[in-house]
Design a protein around this motif. Sequence first.
Motif, PDB file in Angstrom:
ATOM      1  N   ASN A   3       0.825  -1.200   0.000  1.00  0.00           N
ATOM      2  CA  ASN A   3       0.000   0.000   0.000  1.00  0.00           C
ATOM      3  C   ASN A   3       0.861   1.252   0.000  1.00  0.00           C
ATOM      4  O   ASN A   3       1.869   1.318   0.705  1.00  0.00           O
ATOM      5  CB  ASN A   3      -0.927   0.007   1.208  1.00  0.00           C
ATOM      6  CG  ASN A   3      -1.903   1.177   1.186  1.00  0.00           C
ATOM      7  OD1 ASN A   3      -1.658   2.210   1.780  1.00  0.00           O
ATOM      8  ND2 ASN A   3      -3.001   0.991   0.492  1.00  0.00           N
ATOM      9  N   CYS A   5       0.635   5.804  -0.296  1.00  0.00           N
ATOM     10  CA  CYS A   5      -0.225   6.973  -0.103  1.00  0.00           C
ATOM     11  C   CYS A   5       0.399   8.179  -0.794  1.00  0.00           C
ATOM     12  O   CYS A   5       1.591   8.462  -0.610  1.00  0.00           O
ATOM     13  CB  CYS A   5      -0.398   7.248   1.390  1.00  0.00           C
ATOM     14  SG  CYS A   5      -1.412   8.703   1.748  1.00  0.00           S
ATOM     15  N   GLU A   7      -0.236  12.398  -1.618  1.00  0.00           N
ATOM     16  CA  GLU A   7      -1.008  13.628  -1.441  1.00  0.00           C
ATOM     17  C   GLU A   7      -1.039  14.351  -2.787  1.00  0.00           C
ATOM     18  O   GLU A   7       0.005  14.578  -3.401  1.00  0.00           O
ATOM     19  CB  GLU A   7      -0.384  14.516  -0.377  1.00  0.00           C
ATOM     20  CG  GLU A   7      -1.185  15.785  -0.125  1.00  0.00           C
ATOM     21  CD  GLU A   7      -0.550  16.687   0.915  1.00  0.00           C
ATOM     22  OE1 GLU A   7      -0.178  17.830   0.566  1.00  0.00           O
ATOM     23  OE2 GLU A   7      -0.403  16.234   2.069  1.00  0.00           O
ATOM     24  N   ARG A 113      -5.682  12.939  -0.115  1.00  0.00           N
ATOM     25  CA  ARG A 113      -4.704  11.929   0.271  1.00  0.00           C
ATOM     26  C   ARG A 113      -5.275  10.592  -0.205  1.00  0.00           C
ATOM     27  O   ARG A 113      -6.348  10.176   0.240  1.00  0.00           O
ATOM     28  CB  ARG A 113      -4.476  11.931   1.783  1.00  0.00           C
ATOM     29  CG  ARG A 113      -3.221  11.238   2.210  1.00  0.00           C
ATOM     30  CD  ARG A 113      -2.744  11.672   3.594  1.00  0.00           C
ATOM     31  NE  ARG A 113      -3.803  11.708   4.575  1.00  0.00           N
ATOM     32  CZ  ARG A 113      -4.082  12.778   5.346  1.00  0.00           C
ATOM     33  NH1 ARG A 113      -3.369  13.876   5.237  1.00  0.00           N
ATOM     34  NH2 ARG A 113      -5.066  12.742   6.215  1.00  0.00           N
ATOM     35  N   TYR A 115      -4.936   6.473  -1.131  1.00  0.00           N
ATOM     36  CA  TYR A 115      -4.282   5.213  -0.775  1.00  0.00           C
ATOM     37  C   TYR A 115      -4.534   4.191  -1.879  1.00  0.00           C
ATOM     38  O   TYR A 115      -5.678   4.014  -2.326  1.00  0.00           O
ATOM     39  CB  TYR A 115      -4.836   4.669   0.544  1.00  0.00           C
ATOM     40  CG  TYR A 115      -4.679   5.603   1.726  1.00  0.00           C
ATOM     41  CD1 TYR A 115      -3.682   5.399   2.668  1.00  0.00           C
ATOM     42  CD2 TYR A 115      -5.528   6.698   1.895  1.00  0.00           C
ATOM     43  CE1 TYR A 115      -3.535   6.257   3.757  1.00  0.00           C
ATOM     44  CE2 TYR A 115      -5.398   7.549   2.975  1.00  0.00           C
ATOM     45  CZ  TYR A 115      -4.393   7.322   3.906  1.00  0.00           C
ATOM     46  OH  TYR A 115      -4.259   8.188   4.979  1.00  0.00           O
ATOM     47  N   PRO A 167       0.905   8.544   7.065  1.00  0.00           N
ATOM     48  CA  PRO A 167      -0.345   9.315   6.991  1.00  0.00           C
ATOM     49  C   PRO A 167      -0.876   9.747   8.350  1.00  0.00           C
ATOM     50  O   PRO A 167      -1.524  10.790   8.469  1.00  0.00           O
ATOM     51  CB  PRO A 167      -1.311   8.344   6.308  1.00  0.00           C
ATOM     52  CG  PRO A 167      -0.436   7.400   5.551  1.00  0.00           C
ATOM     53  CD  PRO A 167       0.800   7.249   6.374  1.00  0.00           C
TER      54      PRO A 167
END
Length: 221
Positions: A3, A5, A7, A113, A115, A167
């Motif tokens: 995973n 993330c 922005e 944001r 994911y 995060p």
Amino acid sequence: MKNYCLELSGDYACFTRPEMKVERVSYDVMTPSAARACFESILWKPAVRWHVRKIEVLKPIRWINLRRNEVASVVSMRNVETAMKTGKGDLGLYIEDDRQQRAGLFLRDVAYRVYADLEFLRERDPSANPVKYQEMFERRARKGQCVNQPYLGCREFAAAFRLVSDPASEQAAITETRDLGFMLHDLDFSNPADPLPRFFRAQIENGAVTVPDWNSGEVRR
């Protein structure tokens, strides 16, 4: 899968509702397909597939009405094929002769944001190690490198991006909770000649939209 993330932010965004035939009207929140495209703009390989899991809204949802000049048509594929075969051809579009004005209801001053899971498809690269692709994405994202500039729905609305490693230490999402109605999930390319849209019932809960898995019963044609 691993995973990641990102922005994403920008001055304007337009995640166009497909039911609007002429004027461009944006969804309230970034769509999973637009989020996937941002990850792919940093790393796309035949052996990699991105699955968007969650979208957090970091700024209040604000709107702006704009009227823009657009080109009404695209270059003919037949003309392109002819130019490729003969080595010459007229592939230009003359804006003054092909201009049209369109009104649009866009989002402004946006930040998200996002994911997503990076899936490695071993059958497409049997000799590779998935870590190779993970490190490739991480290196590019940290340095701000991309194959093409990520954008927020329309190519003219460029997105600034940043890899988020923790995060939990970042700013909180907005506190808004409400039903967003049916939203475009992505296109089904089972038939490449005629891709079909698939939708899901989107809910924003404390600023976050959870994206169902592509094969779940929540995703419909």
